[in-house]
Design a protein around this motif. Structure first.
Motif, PDB file in Angstrom:
ATOM      1  N   MET A   1      44.795  40.963  16.227  1.00 61.05           N
ATOM      2  CA  MET A   1      44.817  39.941  15.188  1.00 61.05           C
ATOM      3  C   MET A   1      46.115  39.146  15.144  1.00 61.05           C
ATOM      4  O   MET A   1      46.149  38.037  14.602  1.00 61.05           O
ATOM      5  N   LYS A   2      47.171  39.678  15.720  1.00 60.18           N
ATOM      6  CA  LYS A   2      48.427  38.934  15.730  1.00 60.18           C
ATOM      7  C   LYS A   2      48.307  37.619  16.499  1.00 60.18           C
ATOM      8  O   LYS A   2      49.033  36.660  16.229  1.00 60.18           O
ATOM      9  N   THR A   3      47.404  37.556  17.458  1.00 63.99           N
ATOM     10  CA  THR A   3      47.208  36.322  18.226  1.00 63.99           C
ATOM     11  C   THR A   3      45.905  35.620  17.837  1.00 63.99           C
ATOM     12  O   THR A   3      45.433  34.742  18.561  1.00 63.99           O
ATOM     13  N   LEU A   4      45.323  35.993  16.699  1.00 62.01           N
ATOM     14  CA  LEU A   4      44.013  35.464  16.320  1.00 62.01           C
ATOM     15  C   LEU A   4      43.995  33.947  16.243  1.00 62.01           C
ATOM     16  O   LEU A   4      43.126  33.290  16.825  1.00 62.01           O
ATOM     17  N   GLU A   5      44.937  33.358  15.523  1.00 59.25           N
ATOM     18  CA  GLU A   5      44.896  31.903  15.375  1.00 59.25           C
ATOM     19  C   GLU A   5      45.119  31.201  16.714  1.00 59.25           C
ATOM     20  O   GLU A   5      44.438  30.202  17.017  1.00 59.25           O
TER      21      GLU A   5
ATOM     22  N   MET B   1      57.000  40.865   0.476  1.00 54.89           N
ATOM     23  CA  MET B   1      56.397  39.603   0.919  1.00 54.89           C
ATOM     24  C   MET B   1      54.878  39.748   0.873  1.00 54.89           C
ATOM     25  O   MET B   1      54.314  40.574   1.567  1.00 54.89           O
ATOM     26  N   SER B   2      54.215  38.955   0.039  1.00 55.88           N
ATOM     27  CA  SER B   2      52.760  39.076  -0.087  1.00 55.88           C
ATOM     28  C   SER B   2      52.049  37.729  -0.033  1.00 55.88           C
ATOM     29  O   SER B   2      50.847  37.687   0.157  1.00 55.88           O
ATOM     30  N   ASP B   3      52.781  36.644  -0.208  1.00 53.33           N
ATOM     31  CA  ASP B   3      52.174  35.315  -0.157  1.00 53.33           C
ATOM     32  C   ASP B   3      52.479  34.677   1.189  1.00 53.33           C
ATOM     33  O   ASP B   3      53.626  34.657   1.645  1.00 53.33           O
ATOM     34  N   PHE B   4      51.433  34.139   1.820  1.00 55.59           N
ATOM     35  CA  PHE B   4      51.594  33.513   3.126  1.00 55.59           C
ATOM     36  C   PHE B   4      51.032  32.104   3.071  1.00 55.59           C
ATOM     37  O   PHE B   4      49.912  31.885   2.604  1.00 55.59           O
ATOM     38  N   ASN B   5      51.817  31.141   3.532  1.00 57.78           N
ATOM     39  CA  ASN B   5      51.390  29.748   3.480  1.00 57.78           C
ATOM     40  C   ASN B   5      50.473  29.372   4.625  1.00 57.78           C
ATOM     41  O   ASN B   5      49.729  28.406   4.539  1.00 57.78           O
ATOM     42  N   THR B   6      50.516  30.117   5.710  1.00 59.91           N
ATOM     43  CA  THR B   6      49.707  29.789   6.877  1.00 59.91           C
ATOM     44  C   THR B   6      48.990  31.032   7.393  1.00 59.91           C
ATOM     45  O   THR B   6      49.499  32.147   7.281  1.00 59.91           O
ATOM     46  N   SER B   7      47.815  30.805   7.971  1.00 59.36           N
ATOM     47  CA  SER B   7      47.044  31.922   8.512  1.00 59.36           C
ATOM     48  C   SER B   7      47.717  32.534   9.725  1.00 59.36           C
ATOM     49  O   SER B   7      47.571  33.737   9.983  1.00 59.36           O
ATOM     50  N   SER B   8      48.469  31.740  10.488  1.00 60.42           N
ATOM     51  CA  SER B   8      49.121  32.277  11.682  1.00 60.42           C
ATOM     52  C   SER B   8      50.206  33.277  11.303  1.00 60.42           C
ATOM     53  O   SER B   8      50.358  34.325  11.946  1.00 60.42           O
ATOM     54  N   THR B   9      50.946  32.982  10.250  1.00 52.68           N
ATOM     55  CA  THR B   9      51.968  33.915   9.788  1.00 52.68           C
ATOM     56  C   THR B   9      51.325  35.156   9.182  1.00 52.68           C
ATOM     57  O   THR B   9      51.780  36.287   9.414  1.00 52.68           O
ATOM     58  N   ALA B  10      50.254  34.968   8.424  1.00 48.16           N
ATOM     59  CA  ALA B  10      49.542  36.107   7.839  1.00 48.16           C
ATOM     60  C   ALA B  10      48.982  37.016   8.921  1.00 48.16           C
ATOM     61  O   ALA B  10      49.000  38.245   8.793  1.00 48.16           O
ATOM     62  N   ALA B  11      48.470  36.431  10.011  1.00 52.99           N
ATOM     63  CA  ALA B  11      47.900  37.226  11.094  1.00 52.99           C
ATOM     64  C   ALA B  11      48.942  38.152  11.708  1.00 52.99           C
ATOM     65  O   ALA B  11      48.626  39.262  12.142  1.00 52.99           O
ATOM     66  N   VAL B  12      50.195  37.722  11.712  1.00 51.91           N
ATOM     67  CA  VAL B  12      51.261  38.535  12.288  1.00 51.91           C
ATOM     68  C   VAL B  12      51.845  39.521  11.272  1.00 51.91           C
ATOM     69  O   VAL B  12      52.035  40.699  11.575  1.00 51.91           O
ATOM     70  N   TRP B  13      52.063  39.049  10.043  1.00 53.74           N
ATOM     71  CA  TRP B  13      52.854  39.823   9.093  1.00 53.74           C
ATOM     72  C   TRP B  13      52.061  40.551   8.018  1.00 53.74           C
ATOM     73  O   TRP B  13      52.513  41.590   7.520  1.00 53.74           O
ATOM     74  N   ALA B  14      50.925  40.039   7.598  1.00 53.57           N
ATOM     75  CA  ALA B  14      50.217  40.613   6.447  1.00 53.57           C
ATOM     76  C   ALA B  14      49.908  42.089   6.658  1.00 53.57           C
ATOM     77  O   ALA B  14      49.372  42.478   7.693  1.00 53.57           O
ATOM     78  N   GLY B  15      50.254  42.906   5.684  1.00 53.46           N
ATOM     79  CA  GLY B  15      50.023  44.333   5.766  1.00 53.46           C
ATOM     80  C   GLY B  15      51.061  45.081   6.579  1.00 53.46           C
ATOM     81  O   GLY B  15      51.038  46.313   6.640  1.00 53.46           O
ATOM     82  N   GLU B  16      51.980  44.341   7.219  1.00 55.65           N
ATOM     83  CA  GLU B  16      52.977  44.971   8.087  1.00 55.65           C
ATOM     84  C   GLU B  16      54.378  44.438   7.795  1.00 55.65           C
ATOM     85  O   GLU B  16      55.227  44.363   8.678  1.00 55.65           O
ATOM     86  N   GLU B  17      54.617  44.085   6.515  1.00 50.92           N
ATOM     87  CA  GLU B  17      55.891  43.444   6.165  1.00 50.92           C
ATOM     88  C   GLU B  17      57.089  44.377   6.268  1.00 50.92           C
ATOM     89  O   GLU B  17      58.220  43.930   6.454  1.00 50.92           O
ATOM     90  N   ASN B  18      56.864  45.668   6.138  1.00 48.79           N
ATOM     91  CA  ASN B  18      57.973  46.617   6.071  1.00 48.79           C
ATOM     92  C   ASN B  18      58.189  47.338   7.395  1.00 48.79           C
ATOM     93  O   ASN B  18      57.271  47.504   8.193  1.00 48.79           O
ATOM     94  N   LEU B  19      59.422  47.779   7.592  1.00 48.73           N
ATOM     95  CA  LEU B  19      59.712  48.626   8.742  1.00 48.73           C
ATOM     96  C   LEU B  19      59.003  49.955   8.575  1.00 48.73           C
ATOM     97  O   LEU B  19      58.774  50.425   7.460  1.00 48.73           O
TER      98      LEU B  19
END
Length: 392
Positions: A254-258, A1-19
């Motif tokens: 950053m997970k709560t940034l937005e 997963m590398s494309d994010f439609n919203t900044s809020s989802t990216a703030a939580v998941w980007a760079g941390e998609e894998n277990l």
């Protein structure tokens, strides 16, 4: 997963998609200084950059790298790197991109530490520094047209919240082959994305809004891969490395940034509007106010106006002392961008490194209060300001 439609989802998941290790859903803190390899061929390949991996934590680290990837995705950059502090990000970027005999054009209204680099350290390196009136875009364009290696911008500026037209000035800089660097600390990628407006490198003090809790320091740079690779190389050799635990804390913030920025935006606007109508307030500096001289530019390039504002009082610095000492819901302290409101005069916060004359030259009155609105209830913040101003 590398494309994010919203900044809020990216703030939580980007760079941390894998277990992570053992199926953990939270990123581990890798405190290891060095990383071992039983296979000598693999070690050599990683060391030479032919294969992904880590050799030594001054260079890269598996806790730090996800943070760099998160800011890369949120800002829309090709690459990102990290630093021990925001000033390390700014200084390393400038020292990488500038050499003796070259010219940098910047605005006068930069953070005090940045300003010191322009007026003290870069001249020692025989770099020609031109500081322009921040609000005179025509003058900036004229200076850029004379030739420069780097155009350095900060918007909104610290502490008078001036707005710089990134798109317009980036076009002027690129016309002469200059690199455009933008300090986006006040806005964050939630409120402003300078790379989409023509910037080549964006720098952050991650200590501020990105972390958001005043409990760790860090810096980030994101942008064109060829430039970030050079900046990374300078940093890995000079050693201003972000500690893995600091990276972990910034990632968690950053997970709560937005969510936080939405409340900062709301409180910033409410407080600025209320202060603008108070009889003891001389002037309010906030780009969200229609009276702001560059409000139209702010509306064009920002999606929110932020929690930072400043205001000057009638009556001078004695009134500043009285107001600050009577505020209850505000830490009288340096820094900004925290969940708790932070206030102080530039003479002891953002521009403590400058003399009174240097602050005056930068258009910063001694009667100015810098106010970083936190995420408290807006009514409480206004009531607190009201009772403090009543005692001035």
């Amino acid at each position: 997963m590398s494309d994010f439609n919203t900044s809020s989802t990216a703030a939580v998941w980007a760079g941390e998609e894998n277990l992570f290790a053992e199926g953990a859903i939270c990123l581990p803190v890798f405190n290891s200084v060095t990383f071992g390899y039983d296979d000598m061929g693999e070690w050599f390949d990683v060391a030479l950059g032919r294969k992904k991996g880590h050799i030594y934590s001054r260079n890269t680290n598996p806790t730090v790298r996800p943070l760099e990837e998160k800011i890369r995705i949120m800002d829309g950059g090709e690459e990102a790197t990290s630093f021990s502090t925001g000033m390390a990000a700014i200084s390393n970027t400038l020292f990488t991109l500038l050499a003796p005999g070259e010219r940098v054009v910047a605005v006068k209204d930069t953070y005090g530490g940045s300003n010191k680099i322009f007026i003290e350290f870069l001249p020692r390196m025989q770099v020609d520094v031109c500081l322009c009136d921040t609000s005179d875009f025509d003058a900036i364009e004229r200076e850029v047209a004379k030739g420069c290696k780097v155009l350095y911008l900060e918007t909104p500026t610290n502490p008078t919240l001036k707005i710089v037209d990134i798109e317009r000035l980036a076009k002027a800089a690129h016309a002469v082959g200059a690199v455009v660097v933008v300090d986006n600390t006040f806005a964050t990628p939630i409120n402003q994305r300078p790379l989409t407006l023509g910037a080549d490198v964006v720098v952050y003090s991650a200590t501020k809004y990105l972390n958001g809790h005043s409990d760790v320091m860090g810096g980030l740079a994101v942008g064109r891969k060829d430039l970030i690779d050079r900046i990374f190389h300078y940093r890995e050799i000079t050693g201003a490395t972000l500690h893995p635990h600091s990276a972990y804390m910034i990632l968690r913030g950053m997970k709560t940034l937005e969510l936080r920025i939405k409340r900062h935006n709301e409180n910033g606007m409410r407080v600025a509007t209320w202060l603008s109508q108070h009889p003891k307030v001389d002037k309010v500096f906030y780009p969200g106010l229609e009276t702001h001289p560059n409000h139209d530019i702010a509306r064009k390039q920002m999606t929110g106006f932020g929690g930072m504002l400043s205001f000057s009082l009638k009556g001078g610095f004695d009134k500043v002392v009285t107001v600050l000492e009577n505020l209850k819901y505000a830490h009288k302290a340096a820094s900004l961008g925290s969940v708790g409101t932070l206030v102080g005069p530039p003479r002891t916060t953002s521009h403590v490194e400058l003399s009174e004359q240097e602050r005056a030259n930068a258009g910063i009155p001694e009667s100015l209060i810098r106010y970083s609105a936190g995420i408290e209830d807006g009514d409480d913040l206004i009531a607190d300001l009201e009772q403090a101003l009543a005692k001035a």
